[in-house]
Structures are given as C-alpha cells and as structure tokens.
Enzyme design. Structure first.
Site, PDB file in Angstrom:
ATOM      1  CG  HIS A 266      14.530  -0.873  -1.870  1.00  0.00           C
ATOM      2  ND1 HIS A 266      14.108   0.200  -2.665  1.00  0.00           N
ATOM      3  CD2 HIS A 266      15.196  -0.286  -0.648  1.00  0.00           C
ATOM      4  CE1 HIS A 266      14.704   1.433  -2.004  1.00  0.00           C
ATOM      5  NE2 HIS A 266      15.385   1.218  -0.660  1.00  0.00           N
ATOM      6  CG  ASP A 317      14.988   5.196  -0.949  1.00  0.00           C
ATOM      7  OD1 ASP A 317      15.174   5.744   0.319  1.00  0.00           O
ATOM      8  OD2 ASP A 317      15.315   4.345  -1.350  1.00  0.00           O
TER       9      ASP A 317
HETATM   10 ZN   LIG Z   1      15.052   4.016   2.217  1.00  0.00          ZN
END
Ligand SMILES: [Zn+2]
Length: 444
Positions: A266, A317
């Site tokens: 991220h 994800d």
């Molecule tokens: Zn994750």
C-alpha cells in the site's frame, strides 16, 4: 518435457512482436524465436497477445468470500474489517484449502502464474495451535499446487491488536505470542517445487517495535522476501507517532526492516522523508489499487516512490476483483485523476510492474520475462473479443493494459504446463462451482 508454443503476438519487454516461438524444456524457456510467421510443426498455437505470467504480489485468499457481502452499507476500512474477521473465524484447514484452491484457480484464469499469499490465519479459533502447527499454511500451498500456480507463502507475524495491546478475540488465532515463537513455527515451512517461503510483518500495529528485528533477521538469514502492510490508514500513522514519536516507515527503518528484499504493501499515506527512506533502501512498493479504492484508503504516491527508487508491483489483496490488468491501469488512471495529467506510466512500465517486478518481489527473479533461461510462465490475452478487437498490432500491449480484462485471458502456462487452455482451467474443472460451494460453506 519439451514443447514449443507459438505466439501470434508476444510482448518482449519493450515492444510487441508478431510470430514468436517459445521453446520450453523442463519448465524453462530455452529459446525465444522471432520471425515465426506461421506456427512451427507440432507447436501449440497461442492466438492473441502473449505476456509473461502475471504476478499477484499481495493476496489474502479468504477475502474472496467477502465479495459482494461487503458492498452493502457505508463505513470505513475499520467497519469492513469487522465483517472480514467474522469470515476468518469460520475457516479450518479443510475449508481454507477448498476456498483457496478455487481462488487460485480464478487467478490462473486471470493470467496469474504466481501469488504472494500474505498469510496470518495460523491457529484454531481462540489461538490453539493445530496438531500440525502449519496446517493452514500447508493448506494454502496445496491449494496453489492443485490450481497449477506458483505460491510464495509470506508467513505473517501478527502478535498484537495495536502497539503492544493483546490480540482481540478474533486476532488470537493470528498470534504466535512472540516473534521468536513465530520464527520457530515458520521455520517448519520449506521451499519446494513451485513454492517459496517468505516472511511478513502484518503491520507496525501488529508487531511490537522490539520484535520487528526478529522477523527481519529471519528473512535475511534465508534471503527470503519480507513484506509489510505500510501506512494504509492515517489512523495507523497517528497511533505510531503517538507510541513511538516517528512514522511507521521510520520505525521499520530503525529496526532493520527496509531493504531490497522488502516490499511495503500500500504505502499510501507517506511523508517526503518516508518516500526517500523507501526509495533509498530499494524497498519495493506493492500497490493494490482496486482494494485501495474499495476500502476508501486513498491514492498512494506511486510516482514519487518509483522516482525515489522503489520498484512497483501489484496485488489484488482483498479480491474485490481479481484482474491484474485492472490493477495495472488503475495505478495510472488514479494518478491521472489526482494530477489531471496523463501518461505517468507507459503500458510497458505497467506490465513490468505486473510481471518481472512482481515476481522479483515474491522471490522469483527468474520469472516474469519472455527470454531464454526464464521460467516458462506466460499468459495469452485474446485480441478478438468485444473489448480487445481491432487494435493496431504493434499496440496490442496498450490495448491489453488499458481495455482488456481477466475475462479476455485465453491461456495460462506455468512451468511449461498448459494450465488454462482456450479459457478453460484444466486442473479445476468448474471454477465457478468450486467458488460457490467453498464460499457457501463459510456463510452457512
Ligand atoms: Zn493486505
């Protein structure tokens, strides 16, 4: 086993070439021959655009069971997490194997040849270890094997509900108690054909600062990949500043976590100093744009990170969708919305993130390129569907990145093995049904 595949078009890292023969022996490419206008005798034809296999650098397989169910109502990352924990609480090694097998088969159908599974669901509910302490991790490894894709199991240390606080009732099954105990259990997992073992720090929330270096050393000793969720939420940054007087990135740097084998996942809410630290240490960045927009995280500074020296990779994800082409273009398109300018990455640069750089982040530097000596992992995008028909042939990669979807994937080859042929998974006969049944079992 020797086989030759013939690509109608192939993306060779810099450009698209018509008529390319790929010779494969023992799972590796032995030659990449251009100028093959027609398929050589006995070659397996791959009509469309063949790309190196796609690397899904960040996955939590069980989040696939949330698709749809988390799209009702409002809230934030933190309310979404409550629903996610309820599903996590129901999984067993058997039900996780069934779900992950179906999810990894969905990935193969989307052209993904390697997955990085960020795995923290280690123990039985309440935290009791299974008789085989790595039963859950082994279930994921077996699932990837049955689905025909490579896996890097990023065994994740998750010890705290936040900066030293004890795990809550949902998180108890994630925790080994201490980083030493985590290291001992994770040492029971071994690399094998199609499988690499890596490490992960769930986040600076979940591993106390004085135990970060234990995980980092474990990975360094094995020269294994080390991943960490980093600054996905501003609340994490605020709590870290309150607890330690520094940002999560600075905290990781101070405990020896950053470096070229490390990937921050991220990297959304960073200071200029954080960006310089990540880039200067060669720490990678895994962007997960479809999840980041789904969870209302924000848009990470991918352009600045890359410029600073952080290689970019991509992950699906939470599996809001499983489509690496969508992840790739979303990185560029999000940046266009923010900057109101176009062309931050070329299609080739986005494909590098989705292929070679993703594989490198997962400890497979020998995959993600169509060249002699590389692993024979590749995927073919149809150029005759309603989404992809009509490109200028030399711009087929641009069409694939900016208009194709996972539904346009026609072939996936892993280690020379034709796992997806003409859009059909050859090892998992009915993937939608496998998904339906394994997810229904969890919602019962
Ligand atoms: Zn994750």
């Amino acid at each position: 086993m020797r086989v030759t595949y013939w690509c109608e078009h192939a993306w060779l890292g810099t450009h698209t070439e018509p008529g390319v023969a790929l010779d494969v022996s023992d799972g590796r490419l032995t030659a990449v021959r251009t100028g093959a206008d027609t398929p050589p005798p006995d070659a397996v034809p791959l009509r469309g655009l063949t790309l190196p296999g796609l690397a899904n650098t960040h996955s939590h397989a069980f989040h696939r069971a949330l698709r749809g169910t988390v799209q009702v109502g409002s809230g934030t990352f933190w309310t979404w997490r409550e629903v996610m924990y309820q599903v996590a609480s129901r999984l067993t090694p058997d039900s996780y194997f069934a779900l992950a097998r179906a999810v990894y088969a969905e990935m193969a159908l989307a052209g993904i040849t390697a997955v990085g599974e960020f795995h923290y669901l280690h123990h039985a509910p309440g935290g009791t270890p299974y008789a085989e302490p790595n039963a859950m991790g082994e279930a994921l490894i077996a699932a990837a094997g049955e689905a025909g894709i490579r896996i890097t199991l990023l065994d994740t240390a998750y010890l705290s509900s936040g900066f030293g606080a004890a795990p809550d009732r949902h998180q108890r099954r994630f925790s080994d108690g201490t980083a030493e105990a985590w290291a001992e259990r994770a040492a029971g997992l071994k690399d094998r054909d199609g499988v690499r073992i890596g490490a992960a720090i769930h986040s600076v929330r979940a591993v106390p600062a004085d135990q970060l270096s234990t995980v980092a050393r474990w990975a360094a000793d094995r020269r294994a990949p080390l991943h960490v969720h980093l600054s996905e939420q501003t609340a994490e940054n605020d709590a870290c500043l309150a607890a330690h007087g520094r940002t999560p990135t600075r905290l990781l740097a101070d405990h020896g976590v950053l470096g070229p084998r490390t990937t921050g996942v991220h990297n959304t809410h960073l200071t200029d100093e954080d960006i310089a630290l990540l880039g200067g240490t060669g720490t990678g960045t895994c962007m997960c744009p479809t999840t980041e927009r789904d969870l209302a995280d924000g848009i990470g500074p991918a352009v600045a990170l890359q410029r600073a020296g952080s290689p970019l990779s991509l992950g699906s994800d939470s599996h809001a969708v499983i489509d690496l082409l969508e992840e790739a273009r979303a990185m560029e398109l999000d940046e266009r919305l923010r900057s109101r300018t176009r062309g931050h990455w070329t299609a080739a640069a986005l494909l590098h993130a989705a292929t070679a750089q993703g594989h490198a982040a997962l400890g497979w530097p020998e995959a993600g390129r169509l060249e002699a000596g590389a692993l024979a992992d590749f995927t073919t995008i149809a150029l005759d569907t309603v989404r992809t028909a009509g490109p200028v042939p030399r711009l087929a990669a641009e069409t694939a990145v900016f208009a194709a979807s996972a539904a346009d994937v026609r072939h996936t080859v892993v280690g020379g093995r034709h796992v997806v042929r003409d859009g059909v998974h050859r090892l998992v006969p009915d993937v939608p049904r496998a998904l339906t049944e394994s997810i229904a079992a969890l919602h019962r």
